[in-house]
Design a protein around this motif. Structure first.
Motif, PDB file in Angstrom:
ATOM      1  N   LEU A  43      17.523   2.867  -4.771  1.00  0.00           N
ATOM      2  CA  LEU A  43      17.268   3.398  -3.448  1.00  0.00           C
ATOM      3  C   LEU A  43      18.255   2.713  -2.510  1.00  0.00           C
ATOM      4  CD1 LEU A  43      15.562   5.197  -1.588  1.00  0.00           C
ATOM      5  CD2 LEU A  43      14.025   3.227  -1.277  1.00  0.00           C
ATOM      6  N   VAL A  44      19.031   3.521  -1.796  1.00  0.00           N
ATOM      7  CA  VAL A  44      20.126   3.002  -0.973  1.00  0.00           C
ATOM      8  C   VAL A  44      19.914   3.403   0.482  1.00  0.00           C
ATOM      9  CG1 VAL A  44      22.629   3.126  -0.567  1.00  0.00           C
ATOM     10  CG2 VAL A  44      21.732   3.107  -2.911  1.00  0.00           C
ATOM     11  N   TRP A  45      20.095   2.424   1.373  1.00  0.00           N
ATOM     12  CA  TRP A  45      20.080   2.646   2.817  1.00  0.00           C
ATOM     13  C   TRP A  45      21.516   2.802   3.300  1.00  0.00           C
ATOM     14  CZ3 TRP A  45      22.644  -0.542   6.258  1.00  0.00           C
ATOM     15  CH2 TRP A  45      22.430  -0.273   7.614  1.00  0.00           C
ATOM     16  N   GLU A  49      23.950   8.652   9.072  1.00  0.00           N
ATOM     17  CA  GLU A  49      23.655   9.842   8.283  1.00  0.00           C
ATOM     18  C   GLU A  49      24.927  10.279   7.560  1.00  0.00           C
ATOM     19  OE1 GLU A  49      21.975  14.336   9.103  1.00  0.00           O
ATOM     20  OE2 GLU A  49      21.429  12.722  10.478  1.00  0.00           O
ATOM     21  N   VAL A  50      24.784  10.583   6.281  1.00  0.00           N
ATOM     22  CA  VAL A  50      25.930  11.002   5.470  1.00  0.00           C
ATOM     23  C   VAL A  50      25.866  12.517   5.311  1.00  0.00           C
ATOM     24  CG1 VAL A  50      27.089  10.746   3.259  1.00  0.00           C
ATOM     25  CG2 VAL A  50      25.912   8.794   4.263  1.00  0.00           C
ATOM     26  N   VAL A  96      17.387  11.436   0.186  1.00  0.00           N
ATOM     27  CA  VAL A  96      15.936  11.302   0.312  1.00  0.00           C
ATOM     28  C   VAL A  96      15.539  11.700   1.730  1.00  0.00           C
ATOM     29  CG1 VAL A  96      13.991   9.685   0.274  1.00  0.00           C
ATOM     30  CG2 VAL A  96      15.831   9.489  -1.431  1.00  0.00           C
ATOM     31  N   ASN A  97      16.261  11.160   2.694  1.00  0.00           N
ATOM     32  CA  ASN A  97      16.179  11.571   4.095  1.00  0.00           C
ATOM     33  C   ASN A  97      17.509  11.191   4.726  1.00  0.00           C
ATOM     34  OD1 ASN A  97      16.037   8.964   5.356  1.00  0.00           O
ATOM     35  ND2 ASN A  97      13.868   8.844   4.899  1.00  0.00           N
ATOM     36  N   LEU A 101      19.331   7.301   0.286  1.00  0.00           N
ATOM     37  CA  LEU A 101      19.813   8.044  -0.875  1.00  0.00           C
ATOM     38  C   LEU A 101      19.172   7.503  -2.137  1.00  0.00           C
ATOM     39  CD1 LEU A 101      23.662   7.843  -0.194  1.00  0.00           C
ATOM     40  CD2 LEU A 101      22.130   9.718   0.427  1.00  0.00           C
ATOM     41  N   LEU A 102      19.011   8.366  -3.100  1.00  0.00           N
ATOM     42  CA  LEU A 102      18.659   7.952  -4.451  1.00  0.00           C
ATOM     43  C   LEU A 102      19.961   7.991  -5.236  1.00  0.00           C
ATOM     44  CD1 LEU A 102      16.161   7.153  -6.049  1.00  0.00           C
ATOM     45  CD2 LEU A 102      15.977   9.531  -6.772  1.00  0.00           C
TER      46      LEU A 102
END
Length: 147
Positions: A43-45, A49-50, A96-97, A101-102
């Motif tokens: 799980l990546v922060w 926003e990408v 994810v939002n 990211l997953l």
């Protein structure tokens, strides 16, 4: 004597045929680990926003691709300073939002995955953060499989 002492000290393990080995055997054991592949999910922060287009570009990257990893800061006290080339065999990002990211990753054994994500102050090139054009950090990391 060593076998007896170890076996008497715990019921959790048993050892047998303990013997001294030479340097060539140790090198063989160490090098066999380098041929393995590891599968990770993280799980990546991200700091911003990408765009879906950028995610699609990363997911479409030709693999395997090399990364250069200087010995990470967190292990410098126990590893020699060196630049190691490792390979990312597959990469897939799923949103994810907007800022999470997953990440599904398949890497060469010995790849420092946390450092691949955040870049380790520029010591891993490229990093996921540099590919995304923002800061990235790992919040959770799981090894799914070792091949």
């Amino acid at each position: 004597q060593i076998e007896a002492a170890i076996n008497a000290s715990t019921s959790l393990i048993q050892v047998n045929r303990v013997r001294a080995v030479g340097r060539s055997y140790i090198q063989l054991i160490k090098s066999s680990g380098e041929t393995k592949r590891k599968f990770y999910r993280a799980l990546v922060w991200t700091s911003k926003e990408v765009s879906p287009a950028r995610i699609a570009e990363i997911n479409a990257m030709a693999t395997p691709f090399p990364i250069d990893q200087d010995t990470p800061v967190r292990v410098l006290h126990r590893r020699s300073l060196a630049t190691r080339v490792r390979h990312i065999h597959s990469i897939k990002c799923t949103v994810v939002n907007p800022r999470f990211l997953l990440l599904d990753l398949q890497t060469e054994a010995g790849t420092y995955v946390k450092e691949f994500v955040h870049g380790d102050l520029g010591r891993t090139r490229p990093s996921l953060g540099s590919l995304l054009h923002c800061d990235a950090d790992i919040l959770q990391l799981d090894v799914d499989q070792v091949e």
